[in-house]
Design a protein around this motif. Structure first.
Motif: not given
Length: 337
Positions: A41, A47, A52, A55, A107, A127, A131
């Motif tokens: 990230v 984010y 964001g 998360c 997310y 991304r 996840t």
């Protein structure tokens, strides 16, 4: 090496079970997935916005606390803490599981798209990888809960490892979701009835948090007027009644045509619509009512044995007649409200 004033032999400086056991392996996976998520990230996935930030905060908090738990378990320094270590670890594992589940849904919902964004396909791929690692972290935390959970026929060392104890964590988490929806323009201050519902949510959350803190901090003996197991059942029964009333009152004063709108207004902006927040509160109120009712029924049968204070533990399950009598009484009382 000293640990809380005691000299430990060299062979016990590092506890091998923290690394070689199944539970230790689950915790290593938690740290690995958490580290991978945070690194990706901050490196490229990125984010933004409140979603964001939530998360990222969830991932960082879980990684930090899990690293501290792993370190204390490996060095056996948790004996310096005046807490119930078994209750603390399983409580945190359940809480982290819920936080990871939420982040694993939020997310990708807000940041993952099938087409490549303007930053390029590399960002999208990162991304997606975030996840996937977040889902794997969820499984790792869930595995710890499964490994520590009390099973029928086994002696239960920690109350939080039982079904009612784990339900307490879920109830508190859902209450936090309700608070978030209330703060997101729910207009709960328009009627006294909806203010009453907010008081109910806050009171039940406080009672649940009190039970969890008393268990984790080994303060169950502070309840002197009754045994702790009875105190838990009384609190749960009160929470069932309060949530039942709120689950009925909130939809009436939010979606009835006399007080609100049964349908979503067409002019309501996406993401900032009070009607959406009201729906979230109504749905999770019913969910929490079901959890509290399940908690009440399980609490009637629980058998809890404390390894430190046997005289203050939750006693054995009542006999069959008493259990069914209590269940019938609870349903009869709720039905006649």
């Amino acid at each position: 090496m000293l640990s809380c004033g005691r000299l430990l032999p060299p062979e016990r400086w590092i506890y091998a079970g923290a690394l070689c056991s199944t539970l230790g392996g689950a915790r290593v996976c938690q740290l690995a997935m958490g580290c991978a998520v945070i690194a990706m990230v901050t490196h490229s996935a990125g984010y933004s916005g409140s979603q964001g930030v939530f998360c990222m905060a969830a991932w960082c908090c879980c990684f930090a606390v899990s690293a501290a738990i792993f370190f204390l378990d490996a060095t056996r320094l948790y004996s310096c803490l005046r807490v119930s270590w078994d209750n603390l670890t399983v409580t945190w594992a359940a809480c982290a599981t819920l936080m990871y589940v939420t982040a694993s849904v939020v997310y990708p919902l807000f940041f993952v798209r099938s087409e490549c964004p303007y930053e390029g396909c590399e960002v999208r791929d990162f991304r997606i990888a975030v996840t996937v690692c977040s889902i794997l972290g969820t499984l790792a935390y869930g595995a710890e809960v499964a490994l520590c959970r009390a099973r029928p026929g086994h002696i239960v060392v920690g109350y939080m490892a039982t079904v009612p104890g784990l339900l307490k964590v879920v109830q508190a988490f859902i209450a936090c979701v309700i608070f978030g929806a209330l703060a997101n323009g729910s207009q709960f201050s328009r009627y006294a009835a909806t203010i009453y519902c907010v008081v109910v949510y806050a009171s039940c959350f406080a009672l649940t948090a009190l039970v969890v803190l008393m268990t984790v901090c080994k303060r169950t003996k502070t309840v002197r007027c009754m045994p702790f197991d009875r105190f838990v059942v009384v609190c749960t029964f009160l929470e069932v009644l309060l949530y039942l009333s709120a689950s009925v009152v909130w939809p009436v004063f939010c979606f009835d045509s006399k007080y609100g709108s049964p349908w979503r207004p067409s002019s309501c902006p996406q993401g900032k619509c009070p009607w959406d927040s009201k729906v979230v509160v109504a749905v999770f109120s019913c969910v929490n009512f079901g959890l509290y009712l399940t908690d009440l029924l399980y609490s009637q049968r629980i058998r809890f044995v404390s390894s430190r204070v046997p005289t203050n533990s939750v006693s054995g399950a009542p006999d069959t007649f008493y259990f069914f009598y209590e269940c019938i009484f609870c349903f009869y009382f709720i039905y006649n409200l």
